[in-house]
Enzyme design. Sequence first.
Site, PDB file in Angstrom:
ATOM      1  N   GLU A 285      76.853  73.528  49.087  1.00 24.57           N
ATOM      2  CA  GLU A 285      76.322  74.242  47.920  1.00 24.57           C
ATOM      3  C   GLU A 285      77.363  74.471  46.833  1.00 24.57           C
ATOM      4  OE1 GLU A 285      73.735  78.252  46.789  1.00 24.57           O
ATOM      5  OE2 GLU A 285      73.919  77.587  48.867  1.00 24.57           O
TER       6      GLU A 285
ATOM      7  N   LYS B   1      68.063  77.133  48.872  1.00 22.78           N
ATOM      8  CA  LYS B   1      67.204  78.085  49.573  1.00 22.78           C
ATOM      9  C   LYS B   1      66.040  77.320  50.169  1.00 22.78           C
ATOM     10  CE  LYS B   1      68.627  82.213  49.749  1.00 22.78           C
ATOM     11  NZ  LYS B   1      69.101  82.520  51.087  1.00 22.78           N
TER      12      LYS B   1
END
Length: 395
Positions: free
Chosen positions: A206, A222
Site C-alpha cells: 500500500e 480496503k
Amino acid sequence: MRRNGPDGVEALPHVPVAVPGAPPACRSRLVETARLQWRLGDDGDPTDLAQRFLTAHGVDVDDLSRPGRHTADGPCGAALFLSAAAGAYAVGAPTGAPTPVPALPDLVVVVYHHGDRPHRPPPPAGWRLGDWRDSWTPDAHAAAVESVRAAIARGDVYQVNLVGHAAADYTGDPRPALRRLAALPGARYGGALTGPGWALGCASPETLVATEHGRLVTRPIKGTRAATAAGRRDLLASAKERAEHIMIVDLERNDLARVARTGSVRVDELFAVRRWCDLWQAESTVSAAPADGLGLADLLRAVCPGGSVTGAPKHAALAQVAAREPVGRGAGMGALGWVGPDRLDLGLTIRTAAADAHRLHLWAGGGITWDSDPAAEVAEAAAKAAPIRALLAAG
C-alpha cells in the site's frame, strides 16, 4: 532524540541498502552519513524535525511542488520511518497503548550518499523462531469488533481499523529473515531498515503517499478475500466491502485536499482488485497537485496515520483504537520509504514485522463497519498475518 555523526557511521556494516523506494541502481553503493532518531516523550514535533534534518543534510523538502535533481555528487536521499503513534501525536490525536518494541524509535531518518564501492550482503547466520503469542485471544478480538459496532450504532464513528499484535522469541540474526519479506508477491514496499537494537521488515502493498509526475498520490487498500476465482467475484459483489472502501477513499480525498491546489484532487482508479500473496485486495488511486510551498512536515501531518488503518472520522477512530487495542502499533500502520531530492515514496507499514533484541513482533487487522461479522474479521486478520509468519519462520 539522537543524531549519529560521521564518526559513528564508519563502524556500521557495509551492506546494500534495502529501504523500500531507494533507487535500485544506487542501493549497493550507498553510505549512511547522518541519522536522526526520535521517540514519544522526546521534545519537538517529529514531522518538523524530519523536515529540518533532511534539509540541513542536503535533501531539500521545504517545497515538494518544486522537486530537485538526483546527482552523483550530492545526497542520494534518505530512509524515513514514522510510526503510527508519532503520526497521531503530530496531529494531536490519541497515540494508543504503549509500544511492545520500545527499542524501535518512532521517527527514523537516515541520509545516504553515494560510495565508491559496492557493498555485499553478509553471509547467512543461524536462525530459529519460536511460537507466536497473540496479544489478544480470538474472543477478545471479536469482542472489540462488537464494541466498535456499538460505537457506530451510537453515531460516535463510521469505521474503525482494529489491529492485533503477536510476538515470538528468536535466536540468531533477524535481519536476513526480515529482508526476505521483500520477496513476497505484491510487496510494493518490500524492504528493511535497521538500527542499534532494532530492525524492521516490510512486505506492504500500500502506497501511503508518493510524488509521481508532479502529483501527490495515495493508494488506499480496503477489502480482502481469498485469492480464488470465487473470492474475486465475492469481493467485487460485496456491498459491505465497497461501502467500507469508498468511505476511506473519501477520507483520503479530504486528507490530500488539505495540502493540494484547489480543485486538483481526483480519483484516478476506484476499487481495482489486485493480489497480495494468497489474498485479493481492493485498491483505489487518489491524486492531487501539491500546493505551492508544501513542505514535508505539512504533508506528513495531512496523511498520517493513514486513513485505511485508522477509520473515519480519523480523530474519532483513533480514540476508539486507543480505547480498545491492548498493545501499541509499534512498527505497524506507520510510514516507511524513501525521500530523495527528486521524489518521495512512502508505503504504509501493513504486513510489517519488527525485531528487538529477543523477540519478533507482527501486527495485522482490518476495518470494522456496522456490517462487520466479528468471526470474519478475526479470520481476515489471521489470513493477512499468515504469509508473514510463514516466511519469517523459514530457515
